[in-house]
Design a protein around this motif. Structure first.
Motif, PDB file in Angstrom:
ATOM      1  N   LEU A 135      15.087 -57.040  14.390  1.00  0.00           N
ATOM      2  CA  LEU A 135      15.366 -55.665  13.977  1.00  0.00           C
ATOM      3  C   LEU A 135      16.254 -55.652  12.731  1.00  0.00           C
ATOM      4  O   LEU A 135      16.193 -54.733  11.922  1.00  0.00           O
ATOM      5  CB  LEU A 135      16.042 -54.909  15.135  1.00  0.00           C
ATOM      6  CG  LEU A 135      16.397 -53.452  14.890  1.00  0.00           C
ATOM      7  CD1 LEU A 135      15.163 -52.623  14.561  1.00  0.00           C
ATOM      8  CD2 LEU A 135      17.124 -52.862  16.094  1.00  0.00           C
ATOM      9  N   ALA A 136      17.061 -56.701  12.569  1.00  0.00           N
ATOM     10  CA  ALA A 136      17.971 -56.778  11.418  1.00  0.00           C
ATOM     11  C   ALA A 136      17.241 -56.720  10.083  1.00  0.00           C
ATOM     12  O   ALA A 136      17.810 -56.317   9.075  1.00  0.00           O
ATOM     13  CB  ALA A 136      18.811 -58.053  11.484  1.00  0.00           C
ATOM     14  N   ASN A 137      15.966 -57.116  10.059  1.00  0.00           N
ATOM     15  CA  ASN A 137      15.232 -57.096   8.787  1.00  0.00           C
ATOM     16  C   ASN A 137      15.061 -55.683   8.240  1.00  0.00           C
ATOM     17  O   ASN A 137      15.048 -55.477   7.034  1.00  0.00           O
ATOM     18  CB  ASN A 137      13.828 -57.707   8.944  1.00  0.00           C
ATOM     19  CG  ASN A 137      13.866 -59.220   9.037  1.00  0.00           C
ATOM     20  OD1 ASN A 137      14.910 -59.801   9.304  1.00  0.00           O
ATOM     21  ND2 ASN A 137      12.732 -59.854   8.835  1.00  0.00           N
ATOM     22  N   LEU A 138      14.856 -54.727   9.127  1.00  0.00           N
ATOM     23  CA  LEU A 138      14.488 -53.388   8.665  1.00  0.00           C
ATOM     24  C   LEU A 138      15.276 -52.263   9.294  1.00  0.00           C
ATOM     25  O   LEU A 138      15.326 -51.156   8.753  1.00  0.00           O
ATOM     26  CB  LEU A 138      12.988 -53.126   8.862  1.00  0.00           C
ATOM     27  CG  LEU A 138      12.421 -53.272  10.275  1.00  0.00           C
ATOM     28  CD1 LEU A 138      11.259 -52.313  10.449  1.00  0.00           C
ATOM     29  CD2 LEU A 138      11.966 -54.690  10.556  1.00  0.00           C
ATOM     30  N   GLY A 139      15.929 -52.530  10.432  1.00  0.00           N
ATOM     31  CA  GLY A 139      16.612 -51.458  11.132  1.00  0.00           C
ATOM     32  C   GLY A 139      15.620 -50.535  11.810  1.00  0.00           C
ATOM     33  O   GLY A 139      14.405 -50.680  11.635  1.00  0.00           O
TER      34      GLY A 139
ATOM     35  N   GLY B 248      17.594 -52.281   5.770  1.00  0.00           N
ATOM     36  CA  GLY B 248      17.933 -52.948   7.032  1.00  0.00           C
ATOM     37  C   GLY B 248      19.412 -53.296   7.087  1.00  0.00           C
ATOM     38  O   GLY B 248      20.057 -53.446   6.050  1.00  0.00           O
ATOM     39  N   PRO B 249      19.940 -53.424   8.296  1.00  0.00           N
ATOM     40  CA  PRO B 249      21.375 -53.707   8.440  1.00  0.00           C
ATOM     41  C   PRO B 249      21.803 -55.034   7.813  1.00  0.00           C
ATOM     42  O   PRO B 249      22.976 -55.218   7.491  1.00  0.00           O
ATOM     43  CB  PRO B 249      21.585 -53.719   9.956  1.00  0.00           C
ATOM     44  CG  PRO B 249      20.234 -53.774  10.566  1.00  0.00           C
ATOM     45  CD  PRO B 249      19.267 -53.234   9.568  1.00  0.00           C
TER      46      PRO B 249
ATOM     47  N   MET C 271      23.000 -58.224  15.861  1.00  0.00           N
ATOM     48  CA  MET C 271      21.748 -57.523  16.181  1.00  0.00           C
ATOM     49  C   MET C 271      20.642 -58.529  16.489  1.00  0.00           C
ATOM     50  O   MET C 271      20.022 -59.076  15.594  1.00  0.00           O
ATOM     51  CB  MET C 271      21.348 -56.639  14.993  1.00  0.00           C
ATOM     52  CG  MET C 271      20.197 -55.704  15.328  1.00  0.00           C
ATOM     53  SD  MET C 271      19.757 -54.661  13.935  1.00  0.00           S
ATOM     54  CE  MET C 271      21.138 -53.505  13.924  1.00  0.00           C
TER      55      MET C 271
END
Lengths: 423, 423
Positions: B91-95, A194-195, B1
């Motif tokens: 979304l930052a957790n996993l991309g 993830g980012p 994000m």
């Protein structure tokens, strides 16, 4: 090619069991809903699936899974009969191909209207599969060698919190863990690339700590970096891990698929840690799914070296006897003429602490396992060092046959663990 | 994000629903079975999953799936409460990674001891996923163009018997089919690259017939060759199909995995026909699994062009309304700003014949579909030509709004189909 593939199922059906088994066999080989002219007797004999055996079990009054309305003459009086049936297929139909094996033994069967329950229980595969697939590259002995632990369980942990830590924070935890003598560390399956915590940055930060500690102490902990991702991405990330001196990669099996794991295996220079997240979908219902006995054979052939099996008194719903049966199966060769190193290392994980060591050892009878504790290490009152010490003490007590509470009298970290984690 | 991923679930729990939903959110993000010091409030706010909504439904006296013994104070009195809950993740957790999305929204949730039922119902993904994945390359319009069928359903079939025919026998059937004007033919999912009918030999034999007929008539049928296999094998077989003039490849999705399909998509020059064999494992129990609404979103993003949806009055256990809901979802864009061609062509299959055409059209409201009949063509008394004619006549009747039996008065092949297949 006269070799055959055997699959054992638990079924439940309102129809005569022998008839229902024939439907399964027909649907998954040469039959369809109506007999066709070019389905000759010769073709059926050569390519049809065969019903090898039927063992009738109990019956019940109501279907376990929803089923279409029964024919009028069966309504009211139907019993839902349960049985174990073994089907077989000629290898010539599909060849030794894992994805096509899955489409055959666990394909359009589950939906068949003739069944109100269907579980795949076991698979017996011809040796052609062992020739076609690489299987584990390191397995139990190779993993022990890499970590430098000749006997006893590998004491492991999962970085927690699962997500949200930066690469630097992760490396900070790793420093504590390696200084306390941990053998094995893994990313949580929720932490991949993830980012917020990109894999390459995590590898840089973590391996700096592990390498430095290894140079100083001679002991190099194994860190399973979660490289679950697209095929090329996994290969690239594997190379990154190896270049940084890492000694393990992890993949979430159900997310990556059998060909994904096989592709990683053909490329990998380090053990593949297989995570079974999503496994509950296959196991949770007694009436539909795939047993772990069958499931783990597929991933082993594809090439994983470690496989998660849950743990005793886990935070999930799996009973203890199922956990032990799974672990034992991972340690059992699949073929009559097994390749060296073909067994895999079971990974005990989920709410594990010093509390379950003795029972695990007693039930399994050996220590060829990775014993992973997250909270059981991080939530120990003595910190990470106290947590790891308590685990080594607990396994020592197990090996010596000394009751945990007795051993705790002279081992304060173990005593703390008991006070903290006993329910 | 700041984008988030949303997932809707059906759950059943003996605990207060809000508490159970928090367990799901914790387990699948920053929590573990015990609160850790470094799980700070800030970390939880930034990376924890959130419970977005809860809609309580009915409750029942008994757990739908086996569950561990309840705490003493709950025994006897517990009700098992059902609810729809929506969770969200940063979304930052996993991309935007499909395999890691699966590990997050359909990972270790199903096993949680707090639940006696848990199904993933739907997913709402941020646009980053549409940017990260290619999605369908051909979809409905591209497939129509390749086959030269501007309107009406593509009339299709599956080679039957599923397995056991040689390449030459397969090509013999294909000759009958193309001469009778078929639009689409597919391998059965049981026929991939087995030694009895190797893919390359089948491609040679079948494409010779299709190419010759196309040169003569100007109409080129689409044949979906089942290239399900290992990653490199699928790429190689795709190239072989394309070099021979083939215009479609098929993959068994559950067997190949999301990264396998994405790897094929990034390489493919022709539509990818997505077979869902094994789908019953996800759908058969009302208490555990993944809905097709959620499931098809994953495979579409990975890049399939056609998706199986079963058919009305099929030989399986899926009810008709579920079939139509699935097909409609395949035809619906996933994102607010959809890419052109992002919808996929639903494939109706399983015990289909002229009998279901009108009902399918009435329920779906369009003909953007592949209508696949195996027995419905091969078992027609007028042979393959009669079978295909009966299907075109049935869809003509549907489009005209003429009752099937009335249309059959002037169309003998349709009359024969009704006599043969009506139950």
């Amino acid at each position: 090619m006269t070799e055959r593939i055997y699959a054992k199922y638990w079924i439940e059906t309102p129809f005569p069991v022998a008839m229902a088994a024939e439907v399964m066999a027909g649907e998954q080989s040469s039959g369809t809903f109506t007999r066709l002219a070019n389905e000759t007797d010769e073709l059926r004999a050569a390519h049809g699936a065969r019903v090898e055996s039927i063992v009738e079990l109990d019956d019940v009054a109501d279907p376990s899974l929803p089923i279409r309305p029964l024919p009028a003459d069966m309504r009211g009086s139907a019993r839902f009969r349960r049985a174990e049936v073994v089907l077989s297929w000629p290898l010539a139909n599909l060849g030794p191909s894992l994805p096509n094996l899955l489409a055959t033994v666990a394909g359009n069967l589950f939906e068949l209207r003739e069944f109100s329950g269907l579980r795949l229980l076991d698979l017996t595969l011809p040796p052609a599969f062992a020739d076609a697939y690489r299987g584990p590259q390191f397995g139990i002995s190779g993993t022990r060698e890499l970590v430098g632990v000749a006997s006893g369980p590998l004491i492991g942990t999962i970085i927690k919190p699962s997500v949200g830590l930066s690469p630097a924070q992760t490396a900070g935890l790793v420093r504590e863990l390696v200084e306390a003598g941990i053998d094995f560390i893994k990313d949580d399956e929720l932490q991949a690339n993830g980012p917020h915590n990109p894999l390459t940055e995590r590898v840089d930060a973590v391996m700096r700590v592990i390498n430095e500690h290894a140079e100083r102490s001679g002991k190099k902990a194994m860190y399973a970096f979660n490289i679950t991702g697209e095929i090329d991405e996994m290969r690239r990330h594997h190379d990154y891990v190896v270049a940084a001196g890492g000694s393990c990669v992890m993949a979430t099996l159900n997310a990556v698929g059998l060909p994904g794991v096989a592709a990683l295996r053909s490329h990998s220079e380090v053990p593949i840690h297989g995570h079974r997240a999503g496994w509950g979908l296959f196991s949770r219902s007694p009436h539909i799914g795939i047993s772990y006995i069958a499931y783990q054979k597929l991933w082993r052939l594809a090439g994983v070296d470690h496989l998660h099996v849950n743990g005793l008194r886990n935070k999930f719903s799996e009973p203890d006897d199922s956990v032990i049966a799974s672990a034992r199966e991972c340690q059992t060769p699949m073929f009559a003429a097994p390749k060296p190193g073909c067994t895999v290392m079971p990974v005990f994980s989920s709410a594990q602490s010093a509390e379950q060591a003795a029972d695990t050892y007693a039930a399994l009878g050996n220590t060829d396992l990775i014993y992973c504790c997250g909270g059981g290490i991080f939530a120990h009152p003595g910190g990470v060092a106290g947590g790891i010490a308590s685990l080594r003490q607990a396994w020592e007590a197990a090996a010596l046959g000394v009751p945990l509470d007795v051993h705790a009298e002279r081992h304060p970290e173990l005593a703390q663990a008991i006070r903290t984690f006993r329910k």
